[in-house]
Enzyme design. Structure first.
Site, PDB file in Angstrom:
ATOM      1  N   HIS A   1       0.897  49.430  40.957  1.00 24.04           N
ATOM      2  CA  HIS A   1       1.090  49.792  39.561  1.00 24.04           C
ATOM      3  C   HIS A   1       1.348  51.286  39.462  1.00 24.04           C
ATOM      4  CE1 HIS A   1       0.495  49.891  35.231  1.00 24.04           C
ATOM      5  NE2 HIS A   1      -0.311  50.941  35.408  1.00 24.04           N
TER       6      HIS A   1
ATOM      7  N   GLY B   1      34.691  46.676  57.121  1.00 27.75           N
ATOM      8  CA  GLY B   1      33.688  46.418  56.076  1.00 27.75           C
ATOM      9  C   GLY B   1      34.274  45.569  54.953  1.00 27.75           C
TER      10      GLY B   1
ATOM     11  N   ILE C   1      33.062  40.355  38.216  1.00 23.96           N
ATOM     12  CA  ILE C   1      34.001  41.485  38.168  1.00 23.96           C
ATOM     13  C   ILE C   1      34.237  41.912  36.721  1.00 23.96           C
ATOM     14  CG2 ILE C   1      36.402  42.165  38.572  1.00 23.96           C
ATOM     15  CD1 ILE C   1      36.331  40.644  41.176  1.00 23.96           C
TER      16      ILE C   1
HETATM   17  P1  NAD Z   1      34.082  34.645  38.735  1.00 29.90           P
HETATM   18  O1  NAD Z   1      34.370  33.284  39.214  1.00 29.90           O
HETATM   19  O2  NAD Z   1      32.721  35.219  38.879  1.00 29.90           O
HETATM   20  O3  NAD Z   1      34.453  34.736  37.176  1.00 29.90           O
HETATM   21  C1  NAD Z   1      35.703  34.355  36.679  1.00 29.90           C
HETATM   22  C2  NAD Z   1      35.571  34.072  35.181  1.00 29.90           C
HETATM   23  O4  NAD Z   1      36.874  33.889  34.647  1.00 29.90           O
HETATM   24  C3  NAD Z   1      34.795  32.796  34.887  1.00 29.90           C
HETATM   25  O5  NAD Z   1      33.733  33.084  33.994  1.00 29.90           O
HETATM   26  C4  NAD Z   1      35.841  31.877  34.282  1.00 29.90           C
HETATM   27  O6  NAD Z   1      35.326  30.995  33.312  1.00 29.90           O
HETATM   28  C5  NAD Z   1      36.830  32.873  33.658  1.00 29.90           C
HETATM   29  N1  NAD Z   1      38.181  32.331  33.464  1.00 29.90           N
HETATM   30  C6  NAD Z   1      38.894  31.536  34.316  1.00 29.90           C
HETATM   31  N2  NAD Z   1      40.103  31.221  33.762  1.00 29.90           N
HETATM   32  C7  NAD Z   1      40.156  31.825  32.543  1.00 29.90           C
HETATM   33  C8  NAD Z   1      41.136  31.875  31.496  1.00 29.90           C
HETATM   34  N3  NAD Z   1      42.318  31.229  31.591  1.00 29.90           N
HETATM   35  N4  NAD Z   1      40.861  32.588  30.382  1.00 29.90           N
HETATM   36  C9  NAD Z   1      39.675  33.239  30.265  1.00 29.90           C
HETATM   37  N5  NAD Z   1      38.724  33.234  31.225  1.00 29.90           N
HETATM   38  C10 NAD Z   1      38.953  32.550  32.362  1.00 29.90           C
HETATM   39  O7  NAD Z   1      35.183  35.575  39.443  1.00 29.90           O
HETATM   40  P2  NAD Z   1      35.401  37.157  39.473  1.00 29.90           P
HETATM   41  O8  NAD Z   1      34.549  37.861  38.495  1.00 29.90           O
HETATM   42  O9  NAD Z   1      36.884  37.331  39.423  1.00 29.90           O
HETATM   43  O10 NAD Z   1      34.900  37.547  40.924  1.00 29.90           O
HETATM   44  C11 NAD Z   1      35.542  36.998  42.094  1.00 29.90           C
HETATM   45  C12 NAD Z   1      34.519  36.693  43.166  1.00 29.90           C
HETATM   46  O11 NAD Z   1      33.884  37.894  43.589  1.00 29.90           O
HETATM   47  C13 NAD Z   1      33.427  35.770  42.696  1.00 29.90           C
HETATM   48  O12 NAD Z   1      33.100  34.905  43.752  1.00 29.90           O
HETATM   49  C14 NAD Z   1      32.268  36.721  42.415  1.00 29.90           C
HETATM   50  O13 NAD Z   1      31.011  36.109  42.534  1.00 29.90           O
HETATM   51  C15 NAD Z   1      32.485  37.789  43.471  1.00 29.90           C
HETATM   52  N6  NAD Z   1      31.933  39.076  43.014  1.00 29.90           N
HETATM   53  C16 NAD Z   1      30.592  39.230  43.049  1.00 29.90           C
HETATM   54  C17 NAD Z   1      30.020  40.403  42.593  1.00 29.90           C
HETATM   55  C18 NAD Z   1      28.545  40.544  42.641  1.00 29.90           C
HETATM   56  O14 NAD Z   1      27.882  39.712  43.237  1.00 29.90           O
HETATM   57  N7  NAD Z   1      27.961  41.559  42.012  1.00 29.90           N
HETATM   58  C19 NAD Z   1      30.836  41.414  42.065  1.00 29.90           C
HETATM   59  C20 NAD Z   1      32.200  41.207  42.030  1.00 29.90           C
HETATM   60  C21 NAD Z   1      32.728  40.030  42.509  1.00 29.90           C
END
Ligand code: NAD
Length: 465
Positions: free
Chosen positions: A444, A39, A184
């Site tokens: 509704h 998974g 995240i």
């Molecule tokens: P993300 O790409 O969604 O977000 C990373 C963030 O870090 C961005 O907003 C970016 O601007 C910021 N960032 C980058 N470098 C930085 C710096 N030097 N200083 C400060 N901020 C900085 O990545 P994530 O949250 O790590 O998640 C990883 C992957 O997992 C993504 O593809 C995400 O979509 C996926 N994910 C999805 C879900 C969901 O769909 N609910 C949940 C968890 C993770």
């Protein structure tokens, strides 16, 4: 002697296990190889356990801050995070066993161990139980996922962690700096704040959840500050270090350097390609300039008979997209007609509180793409069910093309909005307009009837607003 298959899938995440099932359903002799997480990250240490923790966090928030509003008088409340953690593990482990069951049900051979390619059509598997197996297949599907990216020059340690260490910990930090306000970052911020941690969210872009529509970011920012989360944007983190007692984060904002310390710093700055410890180079597939596996609309790589799906491709890195790509790859291998995914229109859900759900163009992107844009915005406060739930923060926003009413995108923030996307994405896919959604009778009182209200609004004839 090597075992022969029509299809071997490497990696049993939401991409790999779904691909294996569809391949088997289409009459292909199929095997799947997985070292540890049936998974994938999603079921074991990602989407599923985090949803259990988020639900606990919601209950903790209600009991701590809103009990009186609902007529509960709670004295001496103690929120036990260790129990929330154990519940999240139980949920994840149950789901993982479910994947093994599905493999057996579909007569897919499961190899538990570490698979290493030996050329494009052979895998040597070091079995967890001891010994090894050699598998050969006309087609392989690479579904090996990705790894948490770390900021340059930093490493995971006792105080500097990623989602993985936090989700596998039953400890709530006294204070934590979360670097990155993507999915995240904002999900963990909510969980840890609800359990009493002092949370600072640092984001490089000028707004949190920067890929979302600007108004959605603004609303979440407002709600998070209300929860007491410290939100710092336009902050470029330069170094993340640790000593015995604390993590030390240096960031730059407006040309000035700032220093923050906390018990932990959690890096949530996106995914990076997985290190090639599984013989990828021996397959000969071409990589993109950023190191992801290059694929076409059928998920085929540049090497015949070698397919790649999910996070390993670096396209839209979401579990449901990986699953859709898995089905696509299996159908392509079986010679079925396929239709490439439209990545812009993939649903995106973030389980912060309030939740965020979106797909398609943001308002700004639609304007930049040259569309004549019409925007409808319906607030949750005008929806009966949301009032009953006591969850009226946020809104629904529909972006349509002004002349013909084509749906370009939707951006929802509010109660359980992650459940509301399919009607809109289905409408978009089959070229329905807002008028048709408005004529679809919604029960509704439901949260989903806000979509009908939104559609009426887009048609310029609002009923409930
Ligand atoms: P993300 O790409 O969604 O977000 C990373 C963030 O870090 C961005 O907003 C970016 O601007 C910021 N960032 C980058 N470098 C930085 C710096 N030097 N200083 C400060 N901020 C900085 O990545 P994530 O949250 O790590 O998640 C990883 C992957 O997992 C993504 O593809 C995400 O979509 C996926 N994910 C999805 C879900 C969901 O769909 N609910 C949940 C968890 C993770």
């Amino acid at each position: 002697m090597a075992k022969q298959y029509d299809v071997v899938v490497l990696g049993a995440g939401p991409g790999g296990y779904v691909a294996a099932i569809r391949a088997a359903q289409l009459g292909l002799k199929t095997a799947i190889v997985e070292k540890q997480w049936w998974g994938g990250v999603c079921l074991a240490v990602g989407c599923i356990p985090s949803k259990a923790l988020l639900h606990n966090a919601y209950l903790a928030h209600l009991l701590t801050h809103r009990a009186a509003e609902f007529g509960f008088h709670v004295e001496g409340l103690r929120a036990d995070y260790a129990v929330a953690f154990q519940r999240s593990r139980m949920v994840a482990e149950g789901r993982m066993k479910g994947v093994n069951f599905l493999m057996r049900k579909n007569q897919i051979d499961q190899y538990e161990g570490w698979g290493v390619f030996d050329g494009p059509h052979a895998l040597n598997v070091e079995l967890n139980a001891g010994g090894s197996e050699r598998l050969e297949a006309a087609n392989v599907i690479i579904a090996t996922g990705a790894s948490a990216r770390l900021l340059p020059g930093t490493k995971v340690g006792r105080r500097v962690i990623t989602y993985l260490e936090q989700i596998l910990s039953e400890h709530v930090p006294r204070d934590i700096i979360i670097i990155g306000a993507g999915a995240i970052g904002v999900e963990f911020a909510y969980v840890l704040n609800a359990y009493g941690a002092n949370v600072t969210l640092l984001e490089y872009e000028p707004r949190i959840v920067p890929l979302e529509d600007e108004e959605v970011s603004k609303e979440l920012d407002r709600q998070y500050r209300k929860l007491g989360i410290t939100v710092i944007t336009s902050a470029r983190v330069r170094t993340v270090e640790e000593n015995e007692e604390e993590a030390v984060v240096i960031y730059e904002q407006d040309g000035k350097e700032h220093r923050l310390t906390a018990e932990y710093a959690l890096q949530a700055v996106g995914w990076a390609p997985r290190e090639d410890t599984y013989g990828l180079a021996s397959t000969g597939v071409q990589l993109t300039p950023k190191g992801w596996i290059q694929v076409d609309g059928r998920m085929a790589t540049t090497v015949p008979g070698v397919y790649a799906i999910g996070d390993a491709t670096g396209l839209v890195q979401l579990a449901h997209v990986a699953s859709a790509q898995g089905i696509l790859a299996a159908e392509a291998i079986a010679g079925r007609p396929t239709r490439a995914l439209d990545y812009l229109m993939m649903p995106r859900c973030t389980y912060c509180h309030p939740q965020i759900a979106s797909f398609g163009y943001t308002e700004k992107q639609a304007r930049e793409a040259g569309f004549e844009v019409k925007v409808a915005r319906f607030p949750w406060v005008a929806n009966g069910k949301a009032n009953g739930l006591g969850e009226t923060a946020g809104f629904l926003k529909l972006v349509t093309e002004a002349k013909y009413g084509e749906i370009l995108g939707a951006h929802l923030i509010g109660p359980d909005v992650t459940e509301l996307l399919p009607e809109l994405t289905l409408a978009q896919q089959y070229e329905m307009t807002a008028a048709e959604i408005g004529h679809n009778v919604h029960a509704h009182p439901t949260l989903s009837e806000a979509l009908m209200d939104l559609a009426h609004l887009a048609e310029g004839m609002s009923i409930n607003l």
